[in-house]
Structure formats: structure tokens, C-alpha cells
Design a protein around this motif. Structure first.
Motif, PDB file in Angstrom:
ATOM      1  N   SER A  13      41.353  11.998  85.033  1.00 40.02           N
ATOM      2  CA  SER A  13      41.433  12.667  83.737  1.00 40.02           C
ATOM      3  C   SER A  13      40.485  12.012  82.760  1.00 40.02           C
ATOM      4  N   PHE A  14      39.934  12.820  81.901  1.00 38.22           N
ATOM      5  CA  PHE A  14      39.042  12.328  80.854  1.00 38.22           C
ATOM      6  C   PHE A  14      39.728  12.523  79.524  1.00 38.22           C
ATOM      7  N   LYS A  15      39.591  11.529  78.668  1.00 37.19           N
ATOM      8  CA  LYS A  15      40.113  11.678  77.316  1.00 37.19           C
ATOM      9  C   LYS A  15      38.995  12.173  76.412  1.00 37.19           C
ATOM     10  N   LEU A  16      39.238  13.296  75.797  1.00 32.86           N
ATOM     11  CA  LEU A  16      38.282  13.788  74.801  1.00 32.86           C
ATOM     12  C   LEU A  16      38.998  13.772  73.465  1.00 32.86           C
ATOM     13  N   GLY A  17      38.842  12.668  72.736  1.00 33.20           N
ATOM     14  CA  GLY A  17      39.609  12.520  71.513  1.00 33.20           C
ATOM     15  C   GLY A  17      41.076  12.412  71.867  1.00 33.20           C
ATOM     16  N   GLU A  20      43.583  15.379  76.675  1.00 28.66           N
ATOM     17  CA  GLU A  20      43.268  14.837  77.986  1.00 28.66           C
ATOM     18  C   GLU A  20      42.920  15.983  78.919  1.00 28.66           C
ATOM     19  N   VAL A  21      41.720  15.898  79.473  1.00 27.61           N
ATOM     20  CA  VAL A  21      41.299  16.926  80.416  1.00 27.61           C
ATOM     21  C   VAL A  21      41.514  16.389  81.818  1.00 27.61           C
ATOM     22  N   GLN A  22      42.259  17.138  82.626  1.00 30.18           N
ATOM     23  CA  GLN A  22      42.446  16.684  83.991  1.00 30.18           C
ATOM     24  C   GLN A  22      41.449  17.417  84.885  1.00 30.18           C
ATOM     25  N   ALA A  23      40.429  16.678  85.297  1.00 27.29           N
ATOM     26  CA  ALA A  23      39.362  17.288  86.089  1.00 27.29           C
ATOM     27  C   ALA A  23      39.765  17.392  87.555  1.00 27.29           C
ATOM     28  N   LEU A  24      40.518  16.412  88.042  1.00 30.09           N
ATOM     29  CA  LEU A  24      41.038  16.468  89.410  1.00 30.09           C
ATOM     30  C   LEU A  24      42.546  16.267  89.355  1.00 30.09           C
ATOM     31  N   GLY A  41      33.006  25.799  94.635  1.00 31.94           N
ATOM     32  CA  GLY A  41      33.947  26.099  93.573  1.00 31.94           C
ATOM     33  C   GLY A  41      33.222  26.532  92.329  1.00 31.94           C
ATOM     34  N   PRO A  42      33.951  27.216  91.462  1.00 37.29           N
ATOM     35  CA  PRO A  42      33.313  27.684  90.231  1.00 37.29           C
ATOM     36  C   PRO A  42      32.934  26.527  89.321  1.00 37.29           C
ATOM     37  N   SER A  43      32.138  26.808  88.332  1.00 37.81           N
ATOM     38  CA  SER A  43      31.709  25.802  87.377  1.00 37.81           C
ATOM     39  C   SER A  43      32.908  25.202  86.655  1.00 37.81           C
ATOM     40  N   GLY A  44      32.920  23.876  86.554  1.00 37.22           N
ATOM     41  CA  GLY A  44      34.009  23.220  85.865  1.00 37.22           C
ATOM     42  C   GLY A  44      35.230  22.961  86.726  1.00 37.22           C
ATOM     43  N   SER A  45      35.152  23.266  88.036  1.00 38.04           N
ATOM     44  CA  SER A  45      36.316  23.102  88.901  1.00 38.04           C
ATOM     45  C   SER A  45      36.518  21.648  89.325  1.00 38.04           C
ATOM     46  N   GLY A  46      35.523  20.796  89.086  1.00 40.27           N
ATOM     47  CA  GLY A  46      35.697  19.384  89.406  1.00 40.27           C
ATOM     48  C   GLY A  46      34.845  18.894  90.560  1.00 40.27           C
ATOM     49  N   LYS A  47      33.857  19.673  90.960  1.00 38.86           N
ATOM     50  CA  LYS A  47      33.008  19.271  92.092  1.00 38.86           C
ATOM     51  C   LYS A  47      32.256  17.973  91.799  1.00 38.86           C
ATOM     52  N   SER A  48      31.597  17.955  90.652  1.00 39.46           N
ATOM     53  CA  SER A  48      30.812  16.758  90.329  1.00 39.46           C
ATOM     54  C   SER A  48      31.712  15.541  90.151  1.00 39.46           C
ATOM     55  N   THR A  49      32.887  15.777  89.597  1.00 41.07           N
ATOM     56  CA  THR A  49      33.826  14.678  89.422  1.00 41.07           C
ATOM     57  C   THR A  49      34.218  14.098  90.781  1.00 41.07           C
ATOM     58  N   LEU A  50      34.524  14.967  91.729  1.00 41.72           N
ATOM     59  CA  LEU A  50      34.875  14.516  93.075  1.00 41.72           C
ATOM     60  C   LEU A  50      33.690  13.800  93.727  1.00 41.72           C
ATOM     61  N   ASP A 169      24.719  16.629  95.025  1.00 35.66           N
ATOM     62  CA  ASP A 169      25.385  17.424  93.993  1.00 35.66           C
ATOM     63  C   ASP A 169      24.464  18.567  93.590  1.00 35.66           C
ATOM     64  N   GLU A 170      24.799  19.762  94.019  1.00 35.74           N
ATOM     65  CA  GLU A 170      23.990  20.949  93.750  1.00 35.74           C
ATOM     66  C   GLU A 170      22.507  20.705  94.012  1.00 35.74           C
ATOM     67  N   PRO A 171      22.166  20.365  95.254  1.00 38.67           N
ATOM     68  CA  PRO A 171      20.770  20.018  95.533  1.00 38.67           C
ATOM     69  C   PRO A 171      19.821  21.191  95.328  1.00 38.67           C
ATOM     70  N   THR A 202      28.341  22.394  95.672  1.00 35.92           N
ATOM     71  CA  THR A 202      27.407  23.479  95.420  1.00 35.92           C
ATOM     72  C   THR A 202      28.144  24.748  95.034  1.00 35.92           C
ATOM     73  N   HIS A 203      27.450  25.682  94.384  1.00 37.67           N
ATOM     74  CA  HIS A 203      27.973  27.035  94.412  1.00 37.67           C
ATOM     75  C   HIS A 203      26.908  27.986  94.941  1.00 37.67           C
ATOM     76  N   ASP A 204      26.096  27.434  95.819  1.00 39.54           N
ATOM     77  CA  ASP A 204      25.035  28.199  96.444  1.00 39.54           C
ATOM     78  C   ASP A 204      25.542  28.712  97.796  1.00 39.54           C
TER      79      ASP A 204
ATOM     80  N   MET B 227      23.717   9.277  84.206  1.00 39.09           N
ATOM     81  CA  MET B 227      23.321  10.526  84.822  1.00 39.09           C
ATOM     82  C   MET B 227      23.732  11.727  83.986  1.00 39.09           C
ATOM     83  N   ARG B 228      24.780  11.571  83.181  1.00 37.51           N
ATOM     84  CA  ARG B 228      25.286  12.710  82.441  1.00 37.51           C
ATOM     85  C   ARG B 228      24.352  13.111  81.313  1.00 37.51           C
ATOM     86  N   VAL B 229      23.561  12.135  80.845  1.00 37.97           N
ATOM     87  CA  VAL B 229      22.648  12.426  79.740  1.00 37.97           C
ATOM     88  C   VAL B 229      21.660  13.507  80.155  1.00 37.97           C
TER      89      VAL B 229
HETATM   90  N1  LIG Z   1      32.777  12.611  81.286  1.00 38.77           N
HETATM   91  C1  LIG Z   1      33.592  13.638  81.045  1.00 38.77           C
HETATM   92  N2  LIG Z   1      34.287  13.677  79.918  1.00 38.77           N
HETATM   93  C2  LIG Z   1      35.124  14.679  79.658  1.00 38.77           C
HETATM   94  N3  LIG Z   1      35.339  15.713  80.473  1.00 38.77           N
HETATM   95  C3  LIG Z   1      34.658  15.750  81.617  1.00 38.77           C
HETATM   96  C4  LIG Z   1      33.742  14.718  81.970  1.00 38.77           C
HETATM   97  N4  LIG Z   1      33.212  15.026  83.175  1.00 38.77           N
HETATM   98  C5  LIG Z   1      33.768  16.175  83.541  1.00 38.77           C
HETATM   99  N5  LIG Z   1      34.640  16.635  82.615  1.00 38.77           N
HETATM  100  C6  LIG Z   1      35.467  17.854  82.693  1.00 38.77           C
HETATM  101  O1  LIG Z   1      36.014  17.920  83.977  1.00 38.77           O
HETATM  102  C7  LIG Z   1      35.987  19.235  84.479  1.00 38.77           C
HETATM  103  C8  LIG Z   1      35.262  19.281  85.803  1.00 38.77           C
HETATM  104  O2  LIG Z   1      33.898  18.983  85.603  1.00 38.77           O
HETATM  105  P1  LIG Z   1      32.850  18.883  86.775  1.00 38.77           P
HETATM  106  O3  LIG Z   1      31.565  18.413  86.195  1.00 38.77           O
HETATM  107  O4  LIG Z   1      33.409  18.064  87.865  1.00 38.77           O
HETATM  108  O5  LIG Z   1      32.712  20.391  87.235  1.00 38.77           O
HETATM  109  P2  LIG Z   1      31.769  21.034  88.342  1.00 38.77           P
HETATM  110  O6  LIG Z   1      32.657  21.687  89.330  1.00 38.77           O
HETATM  111  O7  LIG Z   1      30.819  20.031  88.854  1.00 38.77           O
HETATM  112  O8  LIG Z   1      31.019  22.137  87.518  1.00 38.77           O
HETATM  113  P3  LIG Z   1      29.518  22.656  87.662  1.00 38.77           P
HETATM  114  O9  LIG Z   1      29.510  23.602  88.809  1.00 38.77           O
HETATM  115  O10 LIG Z   1      29.261  23.347  86.365  1.00 38.77           O
HETATM  116  O11 LIG Z   1      28.660  21.466  87.864  1.00 38.77           O
HETATM  117  C9  LIG Z   1      35.354  20.078  83.417  1.00 38.77           C
HETATM  118  O12 LIG Z   1      36.370  20.715  82.708  1.00 38.77           O
HETATM  119  C10 LIG Z   1      34.632  19.102  82.541  1.00 38.77           C
HETATM  120  O13 LIG Z   1      34.615  19.552  81.214  1.00 38.77           O
END
Ligand SMILES: Nc1ncnc2c1ncn2[C@@H]1O[C@H](COP(=O)(O)OP(=O)(O)OP(=O)(O)O)[C@@H](O)[C@H]1O
Ligand SMILES: [Mg+2]
Lengths: 242, 231
Positions: A13-17, A20-24, A41-50, A169-171, A202-204, B227-229
Motif C-alpha cells: 500500500s502507498f500512502k498518499l497524504g 492509503e492506496v492498496q496497489a496489491l 492487466g489493465p492500467s493501474g492494476s498493480g503490474k509495475s508494483t508487482l 515492465d512493458e518492454p 504488459t498489456h500488449d 525510475m518513477r521520475v
Molecule cells: N509510488 C506510488 N505512490 C502512490 N501510489 C502508487 C505508487 N505506485 C503505484 N501506485 C498506485 O498503485 C496502483 C497500481 O499501480 P501500478 O503502477 O502498479 O499499475 P500498472 O498495472 O503498472 O499500470 P500501467 O499499466 O498503467 O503501468 C495505482 O493505483 C497507482 O496509482
């Protein structure tokens, strides 16, 4: 056989102020050696986080990630650097070639970190660049290369220390259709020839054809995992839908 | 921690067990190339240092000139100094910077250091992605630290030498114009050399001081942040 990567109950989870956003929200995953795995997975689903968790670039809020059955949360800074240097090769959507270095210098840098002598690193670097089809481009700087060529350099660099795992990550995210296909084919060839485990977020949909397994994630959870055989059905459905 | 981890590869290819390295020579090479590629930016970063150091060296060498004239025991040269506004008592054997002069010097060096910190912080921000990439390739914090310090050291050395020589040349020229060639013949070159060396040393020290905080920021950065930048 032991899993090269094991993800166990990982949340992030990420704290934004105050929010709390739970990414995974609890991911369990086992990945076999030599497998070509796509995380879809769709954008924002947490791929990059994983991706960041598996690559040891970020720490899970709870849960564990094992690489070769070692809990990477237990590693100190040196061991973690060693893991990034020797065990894992990273490929990014934005290529991340070091701008001030030539293609060859980019490829040799991880080998220098790994303690290889300069001559040996240069020799191996040239061979890798040839394998990705850039043998004649070794002294070029990134800004003199196309996106596809930069991504090839990134692949050569990721393979520099013969890693067990390539994380991508999305090569193909910044590449056009044909170039994307070439990059996917190259990744697949490298995984087959070298037995490297390829994990690619990826979402390719072009990526599906070469994947041994596809993990679909949605909203921070694994939605379903499909093997190659089951895939054609999904692809058929996707094709029908679009 | 089980020792067998990663043993398959370590045993085969890495005698220096599980340690990433960056040989010093290679660090110097990378730092040098990095400066060369970003030549214009490096020039800007160094320019304020060149000016401050040349001011310092100008002041010191001017004093050396005056002291050489005093040491000659020539009444004419002494008169010339007094006419030029040097505040000399009848028994004075040497001149030194006035408190006001020293104050201005310190201020200029301070301003220059702040300028270096500012320029280096910007350089770090510009290079977030590069630093993050290096860390993904296995770079340790101290590799990054070392690269930034080496770069600053090289820039500082070149800039300080240039500034110190520039200041010294101008001080000698000015002395020659004001007091004539006879005055310059009295100047002790050893003193001038010492002034140039001191100014260079101070310049390098300031340049290293200025990079310390930005380099620490760079070194401590986590690869994900870097990397996020978006660039
Ligand atoms: N450093 C961070 N701070 C706050 N929230 C974050 C951070 N990184 C990711 N998130 C949130 O976590 C969720 C998942 O993000 P993530 O980047 O893993 O998605 P993704 O599946 O890779 O999307 P995309 O296909 O657009 O790359 C999103 O809601 C995003 O806003
Ligand atoms: Mg993403």
C-alpha cells in the motif's frame, strides 16, 4: 523442482497524504525456471508494483518474495546489489539506456560491477550486441538509436551477467507494432536459447503468443492464471470482443 | 542466512564472493566521460568557482607584488605604494589584506559554494534516471557517491587551476602597469607560486564541500523513486 520466484501473500500500500492506496491486495505466485510468464492487466492494476517487488526494487508491505528460495527481505544492501547485478536483468518501457554511455559501455557496465576484467567484458559485450543484431552499433550513443534499437541494447545489457531472471515492465510499450513484435521474438529466443526465466508485465496482446503462462491481474489481485493451451480460447474471446 | 544461496553462480564465476565492485580506474573513466559529454553544463557549474578563485588569487598575488616591493628596501617603490593608497606605517615590513578585503573574499567564496551546491543539486535531479538505472544494474550507494565526488573533484581542479592562474596573471599585469617593470623584478616568484597553490587548494576543497550533500542525496536514492521520475 524449486521455483525460481515465489511470491507469497504480498500486499503493498502507498500512502498518499491521508489516503492509503492498496496497489496489491494479496498476491501468491510461483514461477518455474525457464518459464516465459506474462503479467497482464489493465492500467493501474498493480503490474509495475508487482514487478518492483519481484525485482527487489521495492519492499512489500506484508508478505514475502523468494528468489531461488531466498527471502529477499533478509538481504543486506550488498547482497541486494549483488542480486540485481547477477541474478536479475531489468528491461523497462522507457529503455533506460544510460544516455552518456555508448551501447557497448551500457552492456559492459553490469559486468564491470560483477568484477569481470575490462577486456573480457568488452568481448562478451560485443558478442551480446551481435546476438541482438546490433554488432555494428556498439559505439553509438542512445540518442543516435531508434527506440527498438535502444530496447535491444537494454536486452543485451539485461543478459550481461547471465541472470536467472529477466524482468521486463512493458518492454513494448513505447514501440510500434512491428518493432514490438521483433522485441518480443528476441526475448522469446533468448529465453529459449539461454533458459532464462522471462517475466514481463504488459498489456500488449502480442505477448500472449509466446507466453507459457499468463497471469491476469485486476485491481491488485490475481484474477486468473492461464496456461498456454487455455490461452487460445481467451485470445479468441478477445479477438471476438474487439 | 543460508550460505548456499546463489551458490550455483558464485562458485563458478565470482571469486570475490557476492560482492559488486567498481574499480577506481573505471570510476575515474566514467566520471571523466560524464563531464566531457555534459561539457557545457560542467562549464557553467565551474564558472562561479573560476571567478571566485581568480579573485582570491588576484588579491593574494597583488599582496605578493607589494611585499616584493617593500622587501627591496627601495624608497622609490615604497613611495609608489603609499601613493597607490597602501596604508603603510613608517616601520611596516609587509602588507596584508585589510579586514574589509578579507570579508569580501570570504563572502565571494561563500556565494560560490552555495552556487556549486545549487548546480550540483540540479545535476542530480537531471540524472535521477541514470542513477536509478545504475542501481538496478547493481551499483552500491558508494559507487554513486564516488562518481559524483570524482566529477566534482576534476571540475574543481581544472576550474581552480584556471582561476588561480588567471587571477595571478592579472595581478602581475596590474602591478606592472601601476608600478612599472622594476617593481615586478622584486616579486618573489616562490610567494606567487604559494598563492596560486593556496587558491587552487581552497577552490578544490570548496568544490568537494559543495558536492557532498547533493552526492549523498543521489547515493541514497532508491531505484524505484529514481525510475518513477518522468523524463
Ligand atoms: N509510488 C506510488 N505512490 C502512490 N501510489 C502508487 C505508487 N505506485 C503505484 N501506485 C498506485 O498503485 C496502483 C497500481 O499501480 P501500478 O503502477 O502498479 O499499475 P500498472 O498495472 O503498472 O499500470 P500501467 O499499466 O498503467 O503501468 C495505482 O493505483 C497507482 O496509482
Ligand atoms: Mg506499469
Amino acid at each position: 523442482m524449486s521455483n525460481v520466484v515465489r511470491v507469497s501473500g504480498v500486499t503493498k500500500s502507498f500512502k498518499l497524504g491521508k489516503i492509503e492506496v492498496q496497489a496489491l491486495k494479496g498476491v501468491d505466485l510461483r514461477i518455474d525456471r525457464g518459464e516465459y510468464l506474462s503479467i497482464m492487466g489493465p492500467s493501474g492494476s498493480g503490474k509495475s508494483t508487482l514487478f518492483n517487488m519481484i525485482g527487489g526494487l521495492d519492499k512489500p508491505s506484508t508478505g514475502k518474495v523468494f528468489i531461488d528460495e531466498v527471502d529477499i527481505a533478509q538481504l543486506d544492501a550488498y547482497e541486494l546489489a549483488w542480486l540485481r547485478c547477477r541474478k536479475i536483468g531489468y528491461i523497462f518501457q522507457t529503455f533506460n539506456i544510460i544516455q552518456v554511455m555508448t551501447a557497448l559501455e551500457n552492456v559492459t557496465l553490469p559486468m564491470i560491477f560483477a568484477g569481470l576484467a575490462n577486456d573480457a567484458a568488452v568481448q562478451k559485450g560485443m558478442k551480446l550486441l551481435e546476438q541482438v543484431g546490433l554488432g555494428d552499433r556498439h559505439s553509438h550513443k542512445p540518442f543516435e538509436m531508434s527506440g527498438g534499437q535502444q530496447q535491444r541494447v537494454a536486452i543485451a545489457r539485461a543478459l550481461a551477467n547471465d541472470p536467472a531472471i529477466i524482468l521486463a515492465d512493458e518492454p513494448t510499450g513505447n514501440l510500434d507494432l512491428t518493432t514490438g513484435e521483433e522485441i518480443i521474438a528476441l526475448l522469446k529466443r533468448m529465453s529459449q536459447e539461454r533458459g532464462v526465466t522471462v517475466i514481463s508485465a504488459t498489456h500488449d496482446f502480442k505477448m500472449l503468443n509466446v507466453s507459457d503462462r499468463v497471469v491476469w491481474i485486476r485491481d491488485g489481485r490475481i484474477d486468473k492464471i492461464e496456461n498456454r493451451e487455455e490461452l487460445s480460447i481467451s485470445i479468441g474471446r478477445i479477438g471476438a470482443r474487439e | 542466512m543460508p550460505d548456499r544461496i546463489f551458490s550455483d553462480r558464485t562458485a563458478a564465476s565470482a571469486p570475490s564472493n557476492r560482492l559488486v565492485v567498481l574499480p577506481f580506474g573505471k570510476s575515474v573513466e566514467i566520471a571523466y566521460k560524464s563531464i566531457r559529454v555534459r561539457f557545457f553544463r560542467s562549464l557553467i557549474t565551474t564558472l562561479s568557482l573560476v571567478l571566485a578563485v581568480s579573485f582570491l588569487s588576484f588579491t593574494d598575488v597583488s599582496n605578493d607584488v607589494a611585499n616584493g616591493m617593500l622587501a627591496s628596501d627601495s624608497a622609490g617603490l615604497r613611495q609608489a605604494l603609499v601613493r597607490a593608497g597602501y596604508d603603510l606605517g613608517p616601520e611596516a615590513k609587509n602588507v596584508a589584506s585589510s579586514p574589509k578585503q578579507r570579508w569580501i573574499l570570504i563572502l565571494s567564496l561563500l556565494v560560490c559554494t552555495v552556487g556549486i551546491v545549487n548546480a550540483q543539486l540540479m545535476a542530480v535531479t537531471e540524472r535521477f534516471r541514470e542513477i536509478g538505472t545504475m542501481k538496478c544494474l547493481g551499483a552500491l550507494d558508494r559507487f554513486v557517491l564516488r562518481l559524483f565526488i570524482l566529477e566534482a573533484g576534476m571540475q574543481g581542479l581544472v576550474g581552480s587551476v584556471a582561476g588561480a592562474l588567471l587571477g595571478a596573471v592579472f595581478a602581475l599585469l596590474a602591478g606592472g602597469l601601476r608600478f612599472g617593470g622594476a617593481a615586478l623584478q622584486q616579486v618573489a616568484m616562490a610567494h606567487v607560486g604559494a598563492s596560486i597553490a593556496a587558491a587552487t587548494g581552497i577552490g578544490v576543497a570548496l568544490s568537494l564541500l559543495g558536492v557532498l550533500y547533493p552526492a549523498l542525496v543521489a547515493a541514497r536514492m532508491q531505484p524505484v523513486e529514481a525510475m518513477r521520475v518522468e523524463t
